[in-house]
Design a protein around this motif. Structure first.
Motif, PDB file in Angstrom:
ATOM      1  N   GLY A  40       0.800  -1.245   0.108  1.00 56.14           N
ATOM      2  CA  GLY A  40      -0.095   0.107  -0.054  1.00 56.14           C
ATOM      3  C   GLY A  40       0.929   1.195   0.114  1.00 56.14           C
ATOM      4  O   GLY A  40       0.638   2.239  -0.746  1.00 56.14           O
ATOM      5  N   ARG A  41       1.968   1.062   0.928  1.00 54.20           N
ATOM      6  CA  ARG A  41       2.829   2.363   0.872  1.00 54.20           C
ATOM      7  C   ARG A  41       3.435   2.794  -0.378  1.00 54.20           C
ATOM      8  O   ARG A  41       3.613   4.071  -0.883  1.00 54.20           O
ATOM      9  N   GLU A  42       3.891   1.529  -1.205  1.00 60.02           N
ATOM     10  CA  GLU A  42       4.551   1.894  -2.325  1.00 60.02           C
ATOM     11  C   GLU A  42       3.645   2.361  -3.271  1.00 60.02           C
ATOM     12  O   GLU A  42       3.941   3.226  -4.182  1.00 60.02           O
ATOM     13  N   ALA A  43       2.319   1.957  -3.484  1.00 62.52           N
ATOM     14  CA  ALA A  43       1.362   2.408  -4.371  1.00 62.52           C
ATOM     15  C   ALA A  43       1.197   3.988  -3.914  1.00 62.52           C
ATOM     16  O   ALA A  43       1.000   4.603  -4.814  1.00 62.52           O
ATOM     17  N   ARG A  44       1.237   4.124  -2.645  1.00 57.43           N
ATOM     18  CA  ARG A  44       0.688   5.624  -2.492  1.00 57.43           C
ATOM     19  C   ARG A  44       1.902   6.479  -2.791  1.00 57.43           C
ATOM     20  O   ARG A  44       1.664   7.696  -3.314  1.00 57.43           O
ATOM     21  N   VAL A  45       3.301   6.186  -2.642  1.00 61.89           N
ATOM     22  CA  VAL A  45       4.256   6.827  -2.932  1.00 61.89           C
ATOM     23  C   VAL A  45       4.221   7.315  -4.277  1.00 61.89           C
ATOM     24  O   VAL A  45       4.344   8.417  -4.909  1.00 61.89           O
ATOM     25  N   ALA A  46       3.829   6.019  -5.269  1.00 63.02           N
ATOM     26  CA  ALA A  46       3.457   6.421  -6.851  1.00 63.02           C
ATOM     27  C   ALA A  46       2.396   7.492  -7.184  1.00 63.02           C
ATOM     28  O   ALA A  46       2.503   8.044  -7.739  1.00 63.02           O
ATOM     29  N   VAL A  47       1.447   7.269  -6.245  1.00 65.73           N
ATOM     30  CA  VAL A  47       0.210   8.098  -6.416  1.00 65.73           C
ATOM     31  C   VAL A  47       0.665   9.819  -6.117  1.00 65.73           C
ATOM     32  O   VAL A  47       0.384  10.672  -6.680  1.00 65.73           O
ATOM     33  N   ASP A  48       1.427   9.863  -4.927  1.00 66.28           N
ATOM     34  CA  ASP A  48       1.724  11.149  -4.740  1.00 66.28           C
ATOM     35  C   ASP A  48       2.660  11.726  -5.561  1.00 66.28           C
ATOM     36  O   ASP A  48       2.603  13.060  -5.895  1.00 66.28           O
ATOM     37  N   ARG A  49       3.735  10.784  -6.028  1.00 64.89           N
ATOM     38  CA  ARG A  49       4.400  11.522  -7.223  1.00 64.89           C
ATOM     39  C   ARG A  49       3.835  11.890  -8.246  1.00 64.89           C
ATOM     40  O   ARG A  49       3.915  13.020  -8.858  1.00 64.89           O
ATOM     41  N   ALA A  50       2.679  11.149  -8.626  1.00 64.05           N
ATOM     42  CA  ALA A  50       1.782  11.562  -9.933  1.00 64.05           C
ATOM     43  C   ALA A  50       1.407  12.962  -9.461  1.00 64.05           C
ATOM     44  O   ALA A  50       0.951  13.653 -10.280  1.00 64.05           O
ATOM     45  N   ARG A  51       0.759  12.926  -8.344  1.00 62.35           N
ATOM     46  CA  ARG A  51       0.130  14.298  -8.018  1.00 62.35           C
ATOM     47  C   ARG A  51       0.933  15.487  -8.145  1.00 62.35           C
ATOM     48  O   ARG A  51       0.444  16.436  -8.399  1.00 62.35           O
ATOM     49  N   VAL A  52       2.016  15.362  -7.862  1.00 64.26           N
ATOM     50  CA  VAL A  52       2.942  16.395  -7.557  1.00 64.26           C
ATOM     51  C   VAL A  52       3.478  16.864  -9.164  1.00 64.26           C
ATOM     52  O   VAL A  52       3.462  17.966  -9.584  1.00 64.26           O
ATOM     53  N   GLN A  53       3.491  15.539 -10.135  1.00 63.98           N
ATOM     54  CA  GLN A  53       3.522  15.797 -11.613  1.00 63.98           C
ATOM     55  C   GLN A  53       2.496  16.595 -12.056  1.00 63.98           C
ATOM     56  O   GLN A  53       2.849  17.668 -12.986  1.00 63.98           O
ATOM     57  N   VAL A  54       1.113  16.058 -11.693  1.00 61.64           N
ATOM     58  CA  VAL A  54       0.178  17.243 -12.553  1.00 61.64           C
ATOM     59  C   VAL A  54       0.123  18.383 -11.741  1.00 61.64           C
ATOM     60  O   VAL A  54      -0.120  19.205 -12.748  1.00 61.64           O
ATOM     61  N   ALA A  55       0.256  18.594 -10.520  1.00 65.07           N
ATOM     62  CA  ALA A  55       0.281  19.859 -10.028  1.00 65.07           C
ATOM     63  C   ALA A  55       1.248  20.778 -10.693  1.00 65.07           C
ATOM     64  O   ALA A  55       0.983  21.919 -10.997  1.00 65.07           O
ATOM     65  N   ALA A  56       2.464  20.212 -10.806  1.00 58.55           N
ATOM     66  CA  ALA A  56       3.500  21.138 -11.497  1.00 58.55           C
ATOM     67  C   ALA A  56       3.400  21.446 -13.097  1.00 58.55           C
ATOM     68  O   ALA A  56       3.629  22.705 -13.243  1.00 58.55           O
ATOM     69  N   ALA A  57       2.539  20.525 -13.810  1.00 52.15           N
ATOM     70  CA  ALA A  57       2.265  20.851 -14.940  1.00 52.15           C
ATOM     71  C   ALA A  57       1.144  22.287 -15.278  1.00 52.15           C
ATOM     72  O   ALA A  57       1.039  23.011 -16.118  1.00 52.15           O
ATOM     73  N   ILE A  58       0.467  22.566 -14.210  1.00 46.86           N
ATOM     74  CA  ILE A  58      -0.189  23.736 -14.091  1.00 46.86           C
ATOM     75  C   ILE A  58       0.133  24.805 -13.074  1.00 46.86           C
ATOM     76  O   ILE A  58      -0.820  25.770 -12.732  1.00 46.86           O
ATOM     77  N   GLY A  59       1.077  24.786 -12.245  1.00 47.71           N
ATOM     78  CA  GLY A  59       1.639  25.685 -11.451  1.00 47.71           C
ATOM     79  C   GLY A  59       0.979  25.816 -10.157  1.00 47.71           C
ATOM     80  O   GLY A  59       0.622  26.656  -9.536  1.00 47.71           O
ATOM     81  N   ALA A  60       0.226  24.408  -9.930  1.00 49.02           N
ATOM     82  CA  ALA A  60      -0.731  24.332  -8.499  1.00 49.02           C
ATOM     83  C   ALA A  60       0.233  23.559  -7.495  1.00 49.02           C
ATOM     84  O   ALA A  60       1.455  23.123  -7.829  1.00 49.02           O
TER      85      ALA A  60
END
Ligand code: PLP
Length: 384
Positions: A40-60
């Motif tokens: 679960g933690r490994e999946a959470r790390v991947a989701v969190d990284r994805a969230r950072v990538q999406v946010a970065a693409a729009i300055g959020a």
């Protein structure tokens, strides 16, 4: 040349680099990201990284991103999630919004909300005076798309958001066609909510996101009730591979944007110039400069676009939004530009994408010109 795909406004192929990053999260790292064990933690790390990538693409900020199942859900969450906090009052949308906003607005209207649909000019740009005048004391929200899915017109989003705030309303923009295609910075634009869809930017289908501003905080009520994921805004087990895919797609698009948008603009220009050279009566719908680089919408007077497409199976093209193509009425977007029915029926959307080549553009020009000429000959022979 076999069939060539020119419908990237409807959907894009998954970029193979995106797929590669998704694959480990189907059969290897498959834990539920809400669980605290290793999987679960490994999946959470991947989701969190994805969230950072999406946010970065729009300055959020990453905490401002809510994963959803796609653009339609994000639009519905923005409108229903925000407005349902209040007693029914008034809100505003553009008249050429995607059905995901348009139909959500109509549903809210049936629940007692008053809504104004703001007209556009001949290029598809929102009428700023009509927009400003539409606000009332009880206007809670305005929603105007960033870029149109049929004609590609880009709206003056920063100005629209500023006016909404001046009038005491929040501002949402459906940026499904724009994210990954043109630079977006939610801070500079001043928007409160922004819709993203994975399958329009070479990511997977079935995933999207809604940016929800935190400072000042925009509060929403959830549409789904359950386990409380996504800070209670969107219950349901997070689809780790899809989140990873959206994050990778957003990061790849952001890194390649400058070169890619210049390349697409060159290809679109080559296409338009080629069509005009072969068929001088070619009409361009929408604006030449205020449009997303991969979109071209053209019409050949007197030619029904559906008939033309049926005669050209080697080109995957569309006459309007794929999401509403079940209806055979001419597109309401094209009609909103002020075109007569016959001219609206001539409109053809050509969506270029990341893998479109010059040779494909030249092929499209040649096939479209041949198709138009052959329909004209057939009509002349039939005495039309
Ligand atoms: N908004 C716009 C502007 C679109 O073009 C689309 C899809 O065509 C959507 C929303 C719906 O997105 P999804 O297919 O991810 O639900």
């Amino acid at each position: 040349m076999k069939s060539v795909y020119f419908d990237h406004a409807a959907t894009t192929p998954v970029d193979r680099r995106v797929l590669e990053r998704m694959l480990p999260f189907f059969c290897e790292v498959y834990g539920n990201p809400s669980e605290l064990h290793k999987q679960g933690r490994e999946a959470r790390v991947a989701v969190d990284r994805a969230r950072v990538q999406v946010a970065a693409a729009i300055g959020a900020g990453d905490k401002e991103i809510v994963f959803t199942a796609g653009g339609t859900e994000s639009d519905n969450l923005a409108l229903f999630g925000y407005l349902q906090r209040f007693e029914p009052g008034h809100f505003i949308i553009g008249s050429i919004e995607h059905p995901a906003v348009m139909e959500a607005a109509r549903a809210l209207n049936r629940l007692g909300w008053a809504v104004d649909f703001i007209p556009v000019d001949e290029y598809g740009t929102i009428d700023l005076d009509a927009y400003e005048q539409a606000f009332r004391d009880d206007t809670r929200l305005a929603s105007v798309m960033f870029a149109n899915n049929v004609i590609g017109t880009i709206q003056p989003v920063a100005e629209l958001a500023r006016i909404a705030h001046e009038k005491g309303a929040v501002f949402h923009t459906d940026a499904v066609q724009a994210v990954g295609s043109v630079p977006i910075d939610v801070q500079a634009l001043g928007v409160d909510m922004l819709t993203i869809s994975g399958h329009k930017l070479y990511g997977p289908k079935g995933i999207g996101a809604l940016y929800v501003r935190r400072r000042p905080r925009v509060r929403l009520v959830p549409l789904f009730h359950g386990g409380g994921q996504e800070r209670g805004l969107r219950s349901g087990t997070l689809p780790t591979p899809l989140c990873v895919g959206l994050g990778a797609a957003a990061a790849i698009a952001a890194a390649a944007m400058a070169d890619e948008s210049a390349r697409l603009a060159r290809l679109a220009r080559r296409l338009l110039d080629g069509l005009r050279a072969a068929l001088p009566e070619t009409r361009l719908h929408g604006s030449l400069d205020r449009r997303i680089p991969g979109n071209l919408n053209v019409g050949f007077p007197g030619i029904d676009a559906d008939r033309l497409l049926a005669a050209l199976p080697e080109l995957s093209l569309s006459t309007g939004s794929a999401c509403s193509s079940a209806a055979v009425e001419p597109s309401y977007v094209i009609r909103a530009l002020g075109l007569a029915d016959a001219d609206a029926r001539a409109a053809l959307r050509i969506g270029l994408g990341r893998f479109t080549t010059e040779a494909e553009i030249d092929f499209a020009v040649e096939r479209l010109a041949a198709g138009v000429r052959s329909l004209r000959r057939a009509d002349a022979a039939a005495g039309a």
